[in-house]
Motif scaffolding. Structure first.
Motif, PDB file in Angstrom:
ATOM      1  N   ILE A  15      75.925  60.428   0.058  1.00  0.00           N
ATOM      2  CA  ILE A  15      74.923  61.354  -0.484  1.00  0.00           C
ATOM      3  C   ILE A  15      74.570  62.359   0.603  1.00  0.00           C
ATOM      4  CG2 ILE A  15      72.637  61.603  -1.502  1.00  0.00           C
ATOM      5  CD1 ILE A  15      72.780  58.732  -2.423  1.00  0.00           C
ATOM      6  N   THR A  16      74.475  63.625   0.236  1.00  0.00           N
ATOM      7  CA  THR A  16      74.060  64.656   1.189  1.00  0.00           C
ATOM      8  C   THR A  16      72.773  65.319   0.699  1.00  0.00           C
ATOM      9  OG1 THR A  16      75.198  66.575   0.197  1.00  0.00           O
ATOM     10  CG2 THR A  16      76.502  65.138   1.627  1.00  0.00           C
ATOM     11  N   LEU A  59      88.880  67.413  11.292  1.00  0.00           N
ATOM     12  CA  LEU A  59      88.312  67.477  12.638  1.00  0.00           C
ATOM     13  C   LEU A  59      89.244  68.232  13.581  1.00  0.00           C
ATOM     14  CD1 LEU A  59      86.811  63.880  13.040  1.00  0.00           C
ATOM     15  CD2 LEU A  59      85.546  66.042  12.913  1.00  0.00           C
ATOM     16  N   GLU A  60      90.563  68.116  13.360  1.00  0.00           N
ATOM     17  CA  GLU A  60      91.517  68.806  14.229  1.00  0.00           C
ATOM     18  C   GLU A  60      91.349  70.330  14.145  1.00  0.00           C
ATOM     19  OE1 GLU A  60      93.143  64.768  13.626  1.00  0.00           O
ATOM     20  OE2 GLU A  60      92.264  66.285  12.303  1.00  0.00           O
ATOM     21  N   SER A  61      90.932  70.826  12.980  1.00  0.00           N
ATOM     22  CA  SER A  61      90.813  72.283  12.794  1.00  0.00           C
ATOM     23  C   SER A  61      89.576  72.865  13.468  1.00  0.00           C
ATOM     24  CB  SER A  61      90.785  72.619  11.305  1.00  0.00           C
ATOM     25  OG  SER A  61      89.632  72.075  10.679  1.00  0.00           O
ATOM     26  N   SER A  83      81.586  71.070  11.332  1.00  0.00           N
ATOM     27  CA  SER A  83      81.895  69.779  11.965  1.00  0.00           C
ATOM     28  C   SER A  83      81.428  68.609  11.103  1.00  0.00           C
ATOM     29  CB  SER A  83      81.240  69.700  13.349  1.00  0.00           C
ATOM     30  OG  SER A  83      81.788  70.668  14.216  1.00  0.00           O
ATOM     31  N   LEU A  84      80.235  68.737  10.497  1.00  0.00           N
ATOM     32  CA  LEU A  84      79.725  67.660   9.649  1.00  0.00           C
ATOM     33  C   LEU A  84      80.591  67.470   8.409  1.00  0.00           C
ATOM     34  CD1 LEU A  84      75.822  68.020   9.728  1.00  0.00           C
ATOM     35  CD2 LEU A  84      77.211  66.163  10.637  1.00  0.00           C
ATOM     36  N   TYR A  85      80.999  68.578   7.787  1.00  0.00           N
ATOM     37  CA  TYR A  85      81.854  68.472   6.608  1.00  0.00           C
ATOM     38  C   TYR A  85      83.220  67.875   6.974  1.00  0.00           C
ATOM     39  CZ  TYR A  85      78.887  70.861   3.203  1.00  0.00           C
ATOM     40  OH  TYR A  85      77.882  71.180   2.325  1.00  0.00           O
ATOM     41  N   ARG A  98      81.162  72.576  -1.947  1.00  0.00           N
ATOM     42  CA  ARG A  98      81.188  71.499  -2.935  1.00  0.00           C
ATOM     43  C   ARG A  98      82.324  70.539  -2.613  1.00  0.00           C
ATOM     44  NH1 ARG A  98      78.752  76.575  -4.198  1.00  0.00           N
ATOM     45  NH2 ARG A  98      77.264  76.252  -5.895  1.00  0.00           N
ATOM     46  N   LEU A  99      81.989  69.257  -2.495  1.00  0.00           N
ATOM     47  CA  LEU A  99      82.980  68.255  -2.142  1.00  0.00           C
ATOM     48  C   LEU A  99      83.095  67.222  -3.255  1.00  0.00           C
ATOM     49  CD1 LEU A  99      81.983  67.639   1.586  1.00  0.00           C
ATOM     50  CD2 LEU A  99      83.817  69.081   0.745  1.00  0.00           C
ATOM     51  N   PRO A 100      84.302  66.826  -3.625  1.00  0.00           N
ATOM     52  CA  PRO A 100      84.481  65.817  -4.680  1.00  0.00           C
ATOM     53  C   PRO A 100      84.013  64.438  -4.222  1.00  0.00           C
ATOM     54  CG  PRO A 100      86.583  66.322  -3.642  1.00  0.00           C
ATOM     55  CD  PRO A 100      85.597  67.288  -3.079  1.00  0.00           C
ATOM     56  N   ARG A 101      83.566  63.620  -5.183  1.00  0.00           N
ATOM     57  CA  ARG A 101      83.158  62.243  -4.960  1.00  0.00           C
ATOM     58  C   ARG A 101      81.895  62.099  -4.118  1.00  0.00           C
ATOM     59  NH1 ARG A 101      87.305  60.232  -2.250  1.00  0.00           N
ATOM     60  NH2 ARG A 101      88.739  60.046  -3.998  1.00  0.00           N
TER      61      ARG A 101
END
Length: 636
Positions: free
Chosen positions: A349-350, A296-298, A333-335, A358-361
């Motif tokens: 779940i998305t 979020l800081e980025s 922002s959502l990611y 692609r995000l792990p887990r």
């Protein structure tokens, strides 16, 4: 050629001048043997000397100038006299060419091997040397060694292989090895150029007599025009093959995606084709998969807003929406929010169209309308998969909205996006889509609205004195007198490609739904909801957040006024869409403010033009407009 040779070893000279001690030199030499760095880099790494001190010292000892690349006007035609591979290897750059004399900027002029290699490569010229910071050289390579010449050369070669008079045969050209190789080289050059300049999109647009390749950099398109329009079918064919599309279908739009390795970066490319008058237009969105974990800081959010948002998304249930136009950074922002929540103890779940990163887990589901796998269908199934957190790519229709709201009421945290232009109109848009007010009021926890504004180039920005009209407009936005802040304007230099801007920063507003706002939504009273929202203690509109950045010297007044104009226009357009049949109270609220918004929308757009007109009292005109708006709001 200037003789670049120190009278003694660098370390001895620095000790002799009292810049470092014998003990520091000994430690640096020991570190150098283990790290393999040059002595100067080792000294700066250990903190014994600053880069500025070292370069100034070398400049004096070698009697060569110490230059700032950002302040130079460098001709790209001069730069390419030294091939890029050698420039990067030796940390050198041709910054000036006059007749047969070249000025070479080096990050380490004491490196005799580099000086000798460059002298041999450019033996036909007389060389003069200068010293520059290495940190300035690296981004300069990406700006100056563009792939424009390669693109033009491959385009000419492709045109020779596909003469305009020939009928383009897709089956012949698929098997034509020489043509294939040229197309690949051409596209590789286009992708490399886009990645070098940090482009977010590539547009390939055929015209009647030209081919336009445009790159979107910091939200603005930069154009390169080629005359070889006959190569378009070969390019589109190759791109369709890469994206797995139907190469025989030219009459209908198609969407696809593929992945490339460009400059050691994994780039995911979303591609869209569309038939146009002179062929097929192709637009590609570039997503860097190596950008690391989102934070979020980025995103550029202020620290206090991040703290509040973290508290909201960590609640056990409810809905949080992110809103803004296309390209405003909603997905990022959502990611970033998902990265905060991605823990072993939570099921996430998305539902996305398409899956961008692609995000792990995380279980990520791709929408596929062709087989009936739409947002609503997937969302119903997701609720039976025992999730803790759901991310819905976009609230597109009434069914999706209602399922999302009911999911938020039954123990799930739901994150999603909506295409409105500020936080307040977001809740009203849900009602416009047919969602019952009692569901919205009970489930909605917060709305984040965001935009992107361009950041001023730090190398060339200049102080700016507000005109009387700008001063008046900004005070009206802030609803308070301006103090003596220093504002800046864009100028343009080599570092920012003469645009005056470099990069973008997010502008945010966060609206937390209070009990009073929730009650207004349950009654479907748009006017009451807006009134409660605007007097909320923590609510700060987008324009004021942008004005804060202008006060900090991060962006220009021009960007602030442009954002103000867009938000006002977009809010008016959004509000006018509210259905009078379904939400009479909302439509009444819109009619009460439509005239005032219409008047206000053009102020920022035309205020600078009024300043240019002689004998026009801009302040009085603006006061008159504001008076009319006040009368309109009061119903008079």
């Amino acid at each position: 050629m200037a003789q670049l040779k120190l009278k003694q070893r660098l370390g001895d000279l620095l000790v002799g001048e009292g810049i470092i001690s014998d003990e520091q030199l000994g430690l640096a030499l020991k570190e150098q043997r283990s790290s393999g760095r040059k002595l100067g880099a080792t000294l700066t790494h250990l903190g014994f000397i600053t880069e500025e001190q070292l370069l100034n010292f070398l400049s004096q000892q070698l009697d060569i100038p110490f230059l700032n690349i950002a302040t130079l006007s460098i001709d790209p035609q001069s730069v390419i006299k030294l091939p890029e591979v050698h420039a990067r290897r030796h940390r050198a750059l041709v910054v000036k060419a006059e007749h047969d004399v070249l000025t070479i900027a080096l990050s380490d002029p004491a490196d005799l091997n580099a000086v000798e290699a460059i002298s041999n490569l450019l033996s036909a010229y007389q060389l003069e040397f200068a010293i520059v910071r290495e940190s300035e050289l690296l981004p300069a390579y990406d700006r100056l060694y563009r792939r424009t010449k390669d693109i033009e050369a491959f385009a000419g070669q492709l045109e020779d292989e596909h003469r305009p008079a020939q009928e383009f045969d897709i089956f012949r050209d698929v098997d034509d090895a020489s043509s294939e190789a040229t197309v690949v080289k051409f596209l590789n050059s286009v992708f490399e150029d886009a990645v070098q300049v940090g482009a977010s999109d590539i547009h390939i647009e055929p015209d009647e007599k030209a081919l336009r390749i445009r790159l979107r950099v910091d939200g603005v398109l930069q154009e390169n025009i080629l005359n070889e329009v006959a190569i378009v079918p070969a390019l589109v064919l190759r791109l369709k093959l890469m994206a797995g599309l139907d190469i025989s279908e030219k009459r209908l739009p198609q969407d696809g995606r593929f992945n490339l390795k460009v400059r050691n970066q994994s780039i995911d490319i979303r591609m869209s084709t569309m038939p146009v008058q002179f062929g097929e237009s192709v637009v590609m969105r570039l997503l860097n998969q190596d950008s690391g974990i989102f934070q979020l800081e980025s995103t550029g959010m202020p620290a206090d807003l991040i703290k509040r948002l973290r508290g909201l998304i960590r609640r056990p249930h409810g809905m949080v929406l992110v809103t803004g136009p296309t390209g405003s950074g909603k997905t990022t922002s959502l990611y970033a929010a998902l990265s905060e929540l991605n823990e072993p103890g939570k099921k996430i779940i998305t539902v996305e169209d398409p899956v961008e990163y692609r995000l792990p887990r995380i279980s990520q589901v791709q929408v596929n309308p062709k087989i009936g796998l739409d947002f609503a269908h997937i969302l119903r199934t997701c609720l039976r998969q025992d999730p803790d957190i759901l991310l819905v790519g976009e609230m597109r229709d009434k069914e999706t909205v209602e399922i999302g709201l009911r999911g938020a009421l039954t123990g799930h945290m739901v994150l999603s996006t909506l295409h409105t232009n500020d936080a307040i109109t977001c809740a009203l848009r849900l009602m416009d889509m047919g969602a019952p007010g009692y569901l919205i009021g009970a489930a909605l926890r917060a709305v984040v609205a965001q935009r992107l504004v361009r950041k001023l180039c730090n190398q060339c920005k200049s102080s700016h004195d507000l005109t009387s009209s700008e001063h008046y407009c900004l005070e009206k936005m802030a609803k308070a007198p301006l103090s003596d802040e220093q504002f800046y304007r864009s100028v343009g230099c080599q570092s920012c490609n003469y645009t005056g801007y470099r990069g973008r920063i997010g502008v945010f507003e966060l609206l937390e739904i209070t009990d009073a706002m929730g009650d207004a939504l349950r009654r479907e009273s748009a006017a009451e909801f807006e009134a409660e929202a605007r007097k909320s203690k923590h609510y700060r509109p987008l324009v004021l957040s942008a004005l804060d950045f202008a006060k900090q010297g991060l962006t220009s007044i021009e960007e602030v006024l442009k954002l103000a104009d867009e938000v006002t226009l977009d809010d008016r357009n959004s509000e006018s869409d509210i259905s009078m049949d379904n939400h009479h109270s909302a439509s009444v609220s819109v009619s009460d403010t439509a005239v005032s918004n219409t008047l206000g929308a053009n102020i920022a757009a035309h205020v600078r033009e009024l300043d240019k007109v002689d004998n026009v009292d801009v302040e009085n005109i603006l006061r008159l407009v504001e008076a009319v708006r006040s009368l309109d709001r009061s119903g008079q």
